[in-house]
Design an enzyme around this catalytic site. Structure first.
Site, short mmCIF file in Angstrom:
data_model
loop_
_atom_site.label_atom_id
_atom_site.label_comp_id
_atom_site.label_asym_id
_atom_site.label_seq_id
_atom_site.Cartn_x
_atom_site.Cartn_y
_atom_site.Cartn_z
N ASP A 35 0.84 -1.21 0.05
CA ASP A 35 -0.14 0.01 -0.01
C ASP A 35 0.86 1.21 0.14
O ASP A 35 1.51 1.72 1.12
CB ASP A 35 -0.78 0.10 1.22
CG ASP A 35 -2.19 0.91 1.02
OD1 ASP A 35 -2.29 1.44 -0.01
OD2 ASP A 35 -2.80 0.92 2.14
N ASP A 36 0.94 1.79 -1.09
CA ASP A 36 1.66 3.11 -1.41
C ASP A 36 3.18 2.69 -1.26
O ASP A 36 4.23 3.51 -0.95
CB ASP A 36 1.55 4.26 -0.22
CG ASP A 36 0.11 4.82 -0.06
OD1 ASP A 36 -0.62 4.03 -0.86
OD2 ASP A 36 -0.26 5.65 0.85
N ARG A 78 -6.70 -0.33 -7.11
CA ARG A 78 -7.11 -1.66 -6.77
C ARG A 78 -8.04 -2.28 -7.88
O ARG A 78 -8.46 -3.50 -8.22
CB ARG A 78 -7.50 -1.92 -5.52
CG ARG A 78 -6.28 -1.73 -4.65
CD ARG A 78 -6.42 -1.38 -3.08
NE ARG A 78 -5.34 -0.84 -2.50
CZ ARG A 78 -4.32 -1.53 -1.87
NH1 ARG A 78 -4.62 -2.92 -1.51
NH2 ARG A 78 -3.21 -1.07 -1.44
N LYS A 127 -6.16 -5.62 2.71
CA LYS A 127 -6.88 -4.42 2.29
C LYS A 127 -7.78 -4.80 1.09
O LYS A 127 -6.90 -5.18 0.00
CB LYS A 127 -5.92 -3.21 2.03
CG LYS A 127 -6.70 -1.96 1.75
CD LYS A 127 -5.76 -0.78 1.70
CE LYS A 127 -6.24 0.64 1.51
NZ LYS A 127 -5.39 1.47 1.55
N HIS A 129 -10.82 -2.46 -0.15
CA HIS A 129 -10.88 -0.94 -0.70
C HIS A 129 -11.69 -1.20 -2.15
O HIS A 129 -11.39 0.12 -2.62
CB HIS A 129 -9.54 -0.51 -0.61
CG HIS A 129 -9.66 1.01 -0.17
ND1 HIS A 129 -8.54 1.86 -0.25
CD2 HIS A 129 -10.76 1.49 0.53
CE1 HIS A 129 -8.97 2.92 0.34
NE2 HIS A 129 -10.31 2.85 0.74
N HIS A 185 1.71 1.93 4.11
CA HIS A 185 0.82 3.31 4.01
C HIS A 185 1.11 4.10 5.37
O HIS A 185 1.42 3.63 6.46
CB HIS A 185 -0.65 2.80 4.21
CG HIS A 185 -1.59 3.96 3.65
ND1 HIS A 185 -1.96 4.93 4.62
CD2 HIS A 185 -2.31 4.19 2.42
CE1 HIS A 185 -2.88 5.75 4.07
NE2 HIS A 185 -3.12 5.26 2.72
N ASP A 277 -0.07 -0.22 -5.20
CA ASP A 277 -1.11 0.41 -5.91
C ASP A 277 -0.89 1.76 -6.49
O ASP A 277 -1.58 2.19 -7.32
CB ASP A 277 -2.34 0.33 -4.90
CG ASP A 277 -2.00 1.28 -3.65
OD1 ASP A 277 -0.84 1.45 -3.46
OD2 ASP A 277 -3.19 1.36 -2.91
N ASN A 278 -0.20 2.60 -5.77
CA ASN A 278 0.26 3.68 -6.28
C ASN A 278 1.70 4.47 -5.79
O ASN A 278 2.26 3.54 -5.00
CB ASN A 278 -0.90 4.93 -5.80
CG ASN A 278 -1.09 4.62 -4.23
OD1 ASN A 278 -2.31 4.12 -3.91
ND2 ASN A 278 -0.38 5.13 -3.51
N ARG A 286 2.12 9.96 -4.86
CA ARG A 286 0.83 9.46 -4.41
C ARG A 286 -0.14 10.56 -4.96
O ARG A 286 0.12 11.83 -4.65
CB ARG A 286 0.44 8.97 -3.17
CG ARG A 286 -1.01 8.33 -3.26
CD ARG A 286 -1.61 7.80 -1.85
NE ARG A 286 -1.67 8.91 -0.93
CZ ARG A 286 -1.73 8.83 0.40
NH1 ARG A 286 -1.47 7.77 1.05
NH2 ARG A 286 -1.87 9.95 1.28
CA LIG Z 1 -2.37 3.12 -1.60
#
Ligand SMILES: [Ca+2]
Length: 511
Positions: A35-36, A78, A127, A129, A185, A277-278, A286
């Site tokens: 995540d990130d 996602r 996660k 989301h 994250h 994801d980013n 981000r």
């Molecule tokens: Ca993220």
């Protein structure tokens, strides 16, 4: 026009290869999404942040140096990973949870939906989301919807046990297991008691709880590698040091998962994909679609394709390629159906990455599309990225670029704000003013300007390049039914008399 024609020829030729390799028995898939997460690992030449388990995975993977997300925001990304469709086509325009409340269109056929229908067991840990549930159904689901995200997303001992539970279920079907780490994250916005990146969560100190399988690794602000797009200041360095500690938890969690896979006897029949994801939650990262917000780590490990283990590839990959890759691995075809009706057949614009596991490919173009992050953050952008150039169209360029709640409170952003207010040196390659206010078109020559500092969109020497890239970008918007295809200067008319021949009608607003 010739290029548009070529583009459509390419799309029409897209088809799924038959099964690669000659495995007997089941084939399985394990997808792990940070995540990130970014490039803070030795695999991508960061010599400070220690990631032995990702190193180990990379030694059995093909590592992509040119992999990109199609949108630099959590839920939209996602949704794109799990549908193969950009956010403007699957409907997940922004964040799913809370008052943002974005969802994919009810008719979207996601990967878990297609796999469930094809006799493949699906599981998700961590996660999710994305929604609605009917579009993203997993048979085995331990996510923020039925657990606390801190537990299923950051407690690597719990994640290990859930993976074990999934793998030990008596079931002869092949499986698709998706792990959504919440690490690394930020959490200064939601759980500041655990540190800016939750780097203290579960470290055994008073009030922090204990994650038995985690050995925290600590870093000093002086030793971190400051990315070129982040200001080099004490505040940003401390922020990065905290991020590194959380990456140690992610890395050790990946080690535990791979251990479970091996213990269950599935290390020889499972395709493993690791990505994020980013972009990282730092300035220019981000929510941006500059290279710093769009480039992602990507490791692809196949036990059936060992010849390229430990190698890197410069072939371009997009997270829109995940669905075609997984379908290819399982020997499944993408169905024919419509989302927007009116004979608008859905076509995947990604490709299977499996051929790259055998030999180098000439893939050199990806696309991206962003509309929102939080519900208040409407800032639509459309992007084409090639080996040489990066073209960004900021559709609502007259608006200031928005800042999200989480990033606003971060030490790195507060540092930029405070320095700007006090008139102190930023030690950054931008000012907040030019970060907020962007031109409609941004064109960067990546060969001479990898940090994307000189906008060439108005440079007459690049007029032909700009035109060519705009044509390719518009062709992609067309084939993905982008409702914003006429923005910002026109209105799309595609109903009634324009049903069979949609047109962009000019607003005659000065251009
Ligand atoms: Ca993220």
């Amino acid at each position: 026009m010739a290029n548009i024609t070529r583009f459509f020829v390419f799309l029409s030729c897209f088809c799924f290869a038959s099964r690669v390799g000659s495995a007997s028995g089941n084939r399985n898939v394990l997808v792990i999404i940070g995540d990130d997460a970014g490039f803070e690992m030795q695999v991508y030449n960061n010599t400070v942040c220690k990631t032995p388990h990702l190193n180990s995975l990379a030694s059995r993977s093909l590592t992509f140096t040119q992999a990109f997300t199609s949108v630099s925001s959590c839920s939209p990304s996602r949704s794109a990973i799990l549908t193969g469709l950009p956010q403007h086509q699957n409907g997940m325009y922004g964040l799913h949870q809370g008052y943002h409340h974005f969802n994919s269109f009810d008719t979207v056929r996601s990967l878990p939906l297609l796999l469930n229908q094809s006799g493949i067991r699906t599981g998700i840990v961590g996660k999710k989301h994305v929604g609605p549930e009917s579009v993203y159904p997993f048979e085995f689901a331990h996510t923020e919807e039925n657990n606390h995200i801190m537990q299923v997303g950051r407690n690597i001992t719990l994640i290990k046990l859930l993976v074990r539970k999934f793998l030990q279920q008596k079931d002869d079907r092949p499986f698709f297991l998706y792990i959504g780490f919440h690490d690394p994250h930020r959490c200064g916005h939601t759980n500041p008691q655990f540190g800016n990146f939750c780097e203290k969560f579960g470290n055994g100190e008073p009030g922090m709880g204990l994650i038995p399988d985690w050995t925290p690794v600590h870093y000093s602000p002086e030793e971190v590698v400051v990315p070129p797009f982040v200001q080099d200041t004490p505040a940003a360095r401390s922020d990065l040091a905290a991020q590194y500690t959380t990456i140690s938890r992610l890395d050790q969690g990946i080690g535990l998962i791979l251990q479970e896979l091996q213990a269950a006897g599935h290390d020889k029949d499972t395709l493993i994909l690791y990505s994020s994801d980013n972009g990282i939650p730092f300035p220019n990262g981000r929510t941006n679609l500059y290279n710093s917000g769009m480039a992602e780590p990507l490791l692809l490990s196949s036990p059936l394709h060992t010849s390229r283990w430990g190698q890197t590839t410069d072939s371009f990959a997009s997270l829109l390629d995940v669905v075609p890759t997984v379908l290819d691995w399982f020997g499944l075809e993408y169905p024919e159906y419509e989302i927007f009706g009116k004979n608008k057949l859905v076509k995947l614009t990604g490709k299977s990455l499996l051929p790259a596991l055998k030999e180098e490919q000439s893939w050199n173009t990806v696309y991206a599309s962003h509309d929102l992050h939080e519900v208040t953050m409407f800032y639509p952008m459309r992007i084409i990225r090639t080996g040489d150039y990066h073209l960004i169209q900021n559709l609502n360029f007259a608006m200031p670029f928005p800042i999200d709640q989480d990033f606003y409170l971060s030490p790195s952003f507060q540092d930029l704000l405070n320095r700007t207010r006090k008139g102190q040196p930023l030690h950054w390659f931008k000012t907040l003013k030019n970060y907020y206010y962007r031109p409609q078109w941004e064109l960067y020559d990546l060969k001479s300007d990898p940090q994307e500092t000189v906008n060439l969109a108005d440079n007459s020497d690049y007029r032909d390049v700009l035109q060519e890239l705009r044509s390719q970008l518009q062709a992609w918007q067309k084939v993905t039914y982008d409702p914003w295809i006429c923005a910002p200067w026109g209105v799309l008319e595609d109903e009634g008399p324009y049903k069979d021949n949609p047109v962009c009608m000019s607003m005659d607003n000065g251009t």
